[in-house]
Design a protein around this motif. Structure first.
Motif, PDB file in Angstrom:
ATOM      1  N   LEU A 260      31.928  46.387  31.528  1.00 58.90           N
ATOM      2  CA  LEU A 260      32.921  45.288  31.652  1.00 58.90           C
ATOM      3  C   LEU A 260      31.808  44.018  31.501  1.00 58.90           C
ATOM      4  O   LEU A 260      32.214  43.020  30.851  1.00 58.90           O
ATOM      5  CB  LEU A 260      33.593  45.228  32.908  1.00 58.90           C
ATOM      6  N   ALA A 261      30.566  44.079  32.290  1.00 59.89           N
ATOM      7  CA  ALA A 261      29.697  43.177  32.504  1.00 59.89           C
ATOM      8  C   ALA A 261      29.075  42.781  31.098  1.00 59.89           C
ATOM      9  O   ALA A 261      29.215  41.568  30.739  1.00 59.89           O
ATOM     10  CB  ALA A 261      28.303  43.288  33.327  1.00 59.89           C
ATOM     11  N   ALA A 262      28.835  43.653  30.386  1.00 63.90           N
ATOM     12  CA  ALA A 262      28.280  43.669  29.089  1.00 63.90           C
ATOM     13  C   ALA A 262      29.514  42.973  27.806  1.00 63.90           C
ATOM     14  O   ALA A 262      29.049  42.007  27.150  1.00 63.90           O
ATOM     15  CB  ALA A 262      27.770  44.900  28.381  1.00 63.90           C
ATOM     16  N   GLN A 263      30.742  43.395  28.234  1.00 63.54           N
ATOM     17  CA  GLN A 263      31.925  42.796  27.473  1.00 63.54           C
ATOM     18  C   GLN A 263      32.015  41.279  27.770  1.00 63.54           C
ATOM     19  O   GLN A 263      31.983  40.299  26.863  1.00 63.54           O
ATOM     20  CB  GLN A 263      32.972  43.398  27.601  1.00 63.54           C
ATOM     21  N   LEU A 264      31.752  40.848  29.315  1.00 63.49           N
ATOM     22  CA  LEU A 264      31.735  39.347  29.756  1.00 63.49           C
ATOM     23  C   LEU A 264      30.870  38.591  28.940  1.00 63.49           C
ATOM     24  O   LEU A 264      30.898  37.489  28.489  1.00 63.49           O
ATOM     25  CB  LEU A 264      31.683  39.535  31.130  1.00 63.49           C
ATOM     26  N   ILE A 265      29.367  39.369  28.931  1.00 65.73           N
ATOM     27  CA  ILE A 265      28.362  38.545  28.253  1.00 65.73           C
ATOM     28  C   ILE A 265      28.613  38.509  26.709  1.00 65.73           C
ATOM     29  O   ILE A 265      28.380  37.181  26.349  1.00 65.73           O
ATOM     30  CB  ILE A 265      27.116  39.474  28.469  1.00 65.73           C
ATOM     31  N   ASP A 266      29.145  39.196  25.918  1.00 65.32           N
ATOM     32  CA  ASP A 266      29.628  39.260  24.630  1.00 65.32           C
ATOM     33  C   ASP A 266      30.499  38.082  24.465  1.00 65.32           C
ATOM     34  O   ASP A 266      30.339  37.191  23.580  1.00 65.32           O
ATOM     35  CB  ASP A 266      30.038  40.445  24.126  1.00 65.32           C
ATOM     36  N   GLU A 267      31.708  38.177  25.209  1.00 63.56           N
ATOM     37  CA  GLU A 267      32.626  37.184  25.184  1.00 63.56           C
ATOM     38  C   GLU A 267      32.197  35.740  25.585  1.00 63.56           C
ATOM     39  O   GLU A 267      32.972  34.729  25.239  1.00 63.56           O
ATOM     40  CB  GLU A 267      33.837  37.589  26.051  1.00 63.56           C
ATOM     41  N   LEU A 270      27.208  33.780  24.860  1.00 67.51           N
ATOM     42  CA  LEU A 270      25.642  33.402  24.867  1.00 67.51           C
ATOM     43  C   LEU A 270      24.996  34.628  24.191  1.00 67.51           C
ATOM     44  O   LEU A 270      23.560  34.615  23.958  1.00 67.51           O
ATOM     45  CB  LEU A 270      25.547  33.350  26.416  1.00 67.51           C
ATOM     46  N   LEU A 271      25.680  35.699  23.879  1.00 67.75           N
ATOM     47  CA  LEU A 271      24.689  36.895  23.160  1.00 67.75           C
ATOM     48  C   LEU A 271      24.673  36.479  21.559  1.00 67.75           C
ATOM     49  O   LEU A 271      25.613  37.077  20.771  1.00 67.75           O
ATOM     50  CB  LEU A 271      25.703  38.266  23.481  1.00 67.75           C
ATOM     51  N   LYS A 272      23.806  35.905  21.343  1.00 68.78           N
ATOM     52  CA  LYS A 272      23.438  35.547  19.992  1.00 68.78           C
ATOM     53  C   LYS A 272      21.941  35.507  19.631  1.00 68.78           C
ATOM     54  O   LYS A 272      21.304  35.561  20.749  1.00 68.78           O
ATOM     55  CB  LYS A 272      24.307  34.181  19.855  1.00 68.78           C
ATOM     56  N   LEU A 460      37.497  32.608  28.173  1.00 66.42           N
ATOM     57  CA  LEU A 460      37.831  33.948  28.286  1.00 66.42           C
ATOM     58  C   LEU A 460      39.578  34.036  28.326  1.00 66.42           C
ATOM     59  O   LEU A 460      40.000  35.387  28.313  1.00 66.42           O
ATOM     60  CB  LEU A 460      37.289  34.596  29.527  1.00 66.42           C
ATOM     61  N   LYS A 461      40.206  33.044  28.179  1.00 60.56           N
ATOM     62  CA  LYS A 461      41.714  33.152  28.493  1.00 60.56           C
ATOM     63  C   LYS A 461      42.508  34.169  27.311  1.00 60.56           C
ATOM     64  O   LYS A 461      43.286  34.639  27.615  1.00 60.56           O
ATOM     65  CB  LYS A 461      42.360  31.848  28.184  1.00 60.56           C
ATOM     66  N   ASP A 462      41.840  34.146  26.077  1.00 59.42           N
ATOM     67  CA  ASP A 462      42.548  35.012  25.026  1.00 59.42           C
ATOM     68  C   ASP A 462      41.817  36.666  24.983  1.00 59.42           C
ATOM     69  O   ASP A 462      42.082  37.174  24.008  1.00 59.42           O
ATOM     70  CB  ASP A 462      42.523  34.378  23.817  1.00 59.42           C
ATOM     71  N   SER A 463      40.969  36.747  25.740  1.00 59.33           N
ATOM     72  CA  SER A 463      40.013  37.932  25.839  1.00 59.33           C
ATOM     73  C   SER A 463      40.879  39.093  26.572  1.00 59.33           C
ATOM     74  O   SER A 463      41.835  38.893  27.281  1.00 59.33           O
ATOM     75  CB  SER A 463      38.657  37.742  26.547  1.00 59.33           C
ATOM     76  N   ASN A 464      40.657  40.528  26.439  1.00 58.96           N
ATOM     77  CA  ASN A 464      41.259  41.547  26.850  1.00 58.96           C
ATOM     78  C   ASN A 464      40.763  41.747  28.220  1.00 58.96           C
ATOM     79  O   ASN A 464      40.868  42.824  28.702  1.00 58.96           O
ATOM     80  CB  ASN A 464      41.168  42.630  25.853  1.00 58.96           C
ATOM     81  N   LEU A 465      39.599  41.037  28.963  1.00 61.87           N
ATOM     82  CA  LEU A 465      38.921  41.553  29.998  1.00 61.87           C
ATOM     83  C   LEU A 465      40.022  41.299  31.304  1.00 61.87           C
ATOM     84  O   LEU A 465      40.922  40.298  31.035  1.00 61.87           O
ATOM     85  CB  LEU A 465      37.693  40.642  30.092  1.00 61.87           C
ATOM     86  N   PRO A 466      39.732  42.240  32.056  1.00 64.50           N
ATOM     87  CA  PRO A 466      40.808  42.152  33.204  1.00 64.50           C
ATOM     88  C   PRO A 466      40.443  41.039  34.351  1.00 64.50           C
ATOM     89  O   PRO A 466      39.501  41.306  35.282  1.00 64.50           O
ATOM     90  CB  PRO A 466      40.498  43.570  33.839  1.00 64.50           C
TER      91      PRO A 466
END
Length: 512
Positions: A260-267, A270-272, A460-466
Motif C-alpha cells: 500500500l505504501a509503494a502504491q501511495l508513493i507511485d500515485e 513523486l516516483l519519476k 489521490l481522490k480518483d485512486s483505488n487506494l483505501p
C-alpha cells in the motif's frame, strides 16, 4: 506554557535551565552562528600515541563536571564507552556528562556509574536497554536530553552542547590520527555521527584496535582533529556492530502495508526520474523498498539518490542502476560496509550534512520520500518513537524528525494494532515528531492522509487506494483492542525531548 503541539512544558527545568518551547517545525530557520573551537597545536616530532585510556584522560586533564562524547556506529557491539567510563570512575572523577549519539543494551555498566554519581547527565539521540530503564525510573540526577541526529550536530556546532573530550572508536587509525571505518576487524563503514564531535570537541582521543602505518587510506576523520591515539585489543564485538544482512519481512500483514505504501508513493507523482528516497532497516520498511524497486524497474525510472543509514538492499538498488548515488551516515550491514568501501558514488555524510536544520542545506531537504515507523501516532499525526506503551524510554528520534521535516512525502508505516494495543490514539504518550511534518499513515486496514496535505488528497481522490480519516482508522483499532488504560506519571521530569532546532517539543516524566 503550552507549545505548538499542545504540550504543557515548564518554563524552567532544574538541571536543564530556561526552556525554549517548540513553536513549529520551521519556526527557527534563519541566520545562526557556529562556535569557535579550542585546540593545542602539535609540533613536528611529537608523538600522539599513548599507552592507555587512563593516560589519555590524564593528558586531557579530566575533571569533575566535564562532558565526554561517544559515537554509536559500533551500535550494540560497542566497548569504548564502557572502557572509558570505567577508567573515569577509577580516577574518582564525578558529575560527568555523557554525550553519546546513541545508547544500547551493551552500555548497561553505565547504570552503576549513574547510581554512584560518576555520571549525572546524559545526551543521546536514541536510548534503549538498561540505561533507558534507569533514566525512566528517575535514577539519573538531571533529566536526560534527547536530540535528533541533525539536532545533535546543531547543538555541538552552536555550542549548546560543549564537548570537553570526544572518544572516537576508530576501526582503523594511523600513527598520526587519520581514521576510517572500512578497514580492520571492527569495520563499521561510515563514521558520520562522529564527525561533529571530532571537529568541535576541545580534545579528541581516537581509540583503535587496528593501528596502521601512516598514512591510513582512505581517511574519513583527519589527523588535524585528533589529539591522542590509544591502541586497545578490541573496540567492539563485530556481531553487535553489523548484521550479516537485514531482511525484508515475510509477514503477510507487513507485506500488505508495504505494498500500500509503494502504491501511495507511485500515485503521489513523486516516483519519476530523479526520485530520492530513504527508508529504515526494519522488515516492513525494506519491503516498501522492494515494491518501489519493482515499480521503478517496470517504469524504467532512474532515481537520483537514496540516503540515511544504508542497508544491503538499498545497495542492491544502487548497483542495479536505480539510484545514481548513496548518501550514508551509517552502515547497517556488511554489504553496505563493502559498498561504502568500494563504490565511489556511495558517499559518506556527517550528521550535520544529513539533518542539521541550521546549516546551508541538509541532505534531508532534498528527499522526495521518507518511510518512518511509529510506536504511537495520534489524531493530530504527532508520532511517538521515544517511549513504549508502558511509558519507559525505548528509543528516540534519531533521524525521524529530521527526515519528516525535510522530505516532500513522509509516510509512517505501521500495523493498526500491536500487542493488543491500538497504535492510533487521541494523544501520544510522548511527542517525538510533530504532526505537521507527517503526511500519511499506512496500515493494513487503510491509509490516512494529513488534512494539511490538500494537494495530496486531491491527487489521490480518483485512486483505488483505501483512504480513511485518521479518526476512522483509530475507531477500527479500538474496535479490535478496546481503549487502553492511561499510564500514570509522577511529576518528576526524567528526560527532555528537544526538536531538531533545540526547542522543547515534550518532556518524559517518571512512571508511577
Amino acid at each position: 506554557m503550552i507549545n505548538a503541539v499542545k504540550r504543557e512544558i515548564p518554563e524552567y527545568i532544574e538541571g536543564y535551565g530556561k526552556v525554549k518551547p517548540f513553536m513549529g517545525a520551521y519556526a527557527n530557520y534563519g541566520e545562526v552562528r557556529k562556535v569557535s573551537t579550542k585546540l593545542k597545536s602539535v609540533k613536528p616530532g611529537e608523538n600522539k600515541i599513548l599507552s592507555s585510556i587512563k593516560e589519555a584522560l590524564l593528558k586531557c586533564d579530566i575533571k569533575d563536571g566535564m562532558t565526554v562524547s561517544f559515537h554509536h556506529h559500533l551500535r550494540n557491539g560497542d566497548y569504548v564507552l564502557n572502557m572509558v567510563l570505567e577508567e573515569i570512575a577509577k580516577l574518582g572523577v564525578k558529575d560527568i556528562t555523557v554525550a553519546a549519539s546513541s545508547i544500547f543494551p551493551c552500555h548497561a555498566p553505565l547504570v552503576e556509574h549513574i547510581k554512584n554519581g560518576v555520571v549525572t547527565r546524559i545526551y543521546a539521540n536514541y536510548m534503549s536497554g538498561p540505561v533507558a530503564e534507569a533514566v525512566s525510573k528517575g535514577l539519573l540526577k538531571y533529566p536526560a536530553i534527547m536530540h535528533t541526529h541533525g539536532g545533535r550536530a546543531r547543538a555541538i556546532e552552536s555550542g549548546d552542547l560543549h564537548i570537553d573530550i570526544a572518544f572516537i572508536a576508530a576501526p582503523t587509525c594511523d600513527s598520526y590520527g587519520n581514521i576510517n571505518g572500512v578497514e580492520g576487524k571492527s569495520a563499521c563503514g561510515s563514521l558520520g555521527y562522529a564527525i561533529p564531535d571530532a571537529m568541535y570537541a576541545d580534545k579528541v582521543v581516537a581509540v583503535t584496535d587496528n593501528l596502521v602505518d601512516y598514512p591510513a587510506c582512505p581517511i574519513e576523520i583527519s589527523q588535524e582533529y585528533v589529539d591522542y591515539i590509544v591502541k586497545v585489543d578490541e573496540i567492539g564485538d563485530p556481531k553487535g556492530i553489523v548484521s550479516g544482512t537485514t531482511r525484508i519481512t515475510k509477514d503477510p500483514v507487513g507485506l500488505k502495508i508495504a505494498k500500500l505504501a509503494a502504491q501511495l508513493i507511485d500515485e503521489s507523482g513523486l516516483l519519476k526520474d530523479g526520485f530520492s528516497f530513504q527508508t529504515g532497516a526494519g522488515g516492513t520498511s525494506l519491503a516498501v523498498a522492494a515494491y518501489v524497486k519493482d515499480i521503478m524497474k517496470r517504469k524504467n525510472i532512474k532515481g537520483s539518490f537514496a540516503a540515511g543509514g544504508i542497508t544491503g538492499y538499498i545497495v542492491e538498488m544502487f548497483e542495479e542502476g536505480l539510484f545514481k548515488a548513496l548518501f550514508d551516515v551509517q552502515c547497517f550491514d556488511l554489504k553496505a560496509v563493502e559498498s561504502y568501501k568500494n563504490n565511489r558514488a556511495h558517499q559518506g555524510m556527517s550528521a550535520s550534512m544529513y539533518g542539521n536544520p541550521h546549516n546551508k542545506g541538509a541532505v534531508v531537504n532534498n528527499l522526495d520520500v521518507m518511510i518512518l515507523g511509529a510506536t504511537e501516532i495520534d489524531t493530530d499525526f504527532n508520532v511517538n518513537v521515544t517511549t513504549g506503551s508502558n511509558g519507559i524510554i525505548m528509543g528516540g528520534s534519531g533521524g525521524h524528525s529530521d527526515t519528516a521535516a525535510g522530505s516532500k512525502l513522509s509516510i509512517v508505516v505501521t500495523q493498526l494494532t500491536k500487542a493488543r494495543l491500538p497504535i492510533i490514539v487521541d494523544k501520544v504518550t510522548t511527542v517525538t515528531t510533530p504532526g505537521e511534518t507527517i503526511d500519511a499513515v499506512v496500515t493494513e486496514r487503510g491509509i490516512a492522509i494529513n488534512p494539511r496535505r490538500t494537494d495530496l488528497l486531491e491527487k489521490l481522490k480518483d485512486s483505488n487506494l483505501p483512504i480513511y480519516t485518521i479518526e476512522e482508522l483509530k475507531a477500527m483499532a479500538e474496535k479490535l483492542t478496546g481503549i487502553p488504560e492511561k499510564i500514570e506519571f509522577a511529576d518528576k521530569i526524567v528526560a527532555i525531548v528537544e526538536y531538531r532546532d533545540g526547542s522543547v517539543i515534550d518532556v518524559v516524566r517518571q512512571v508511577r
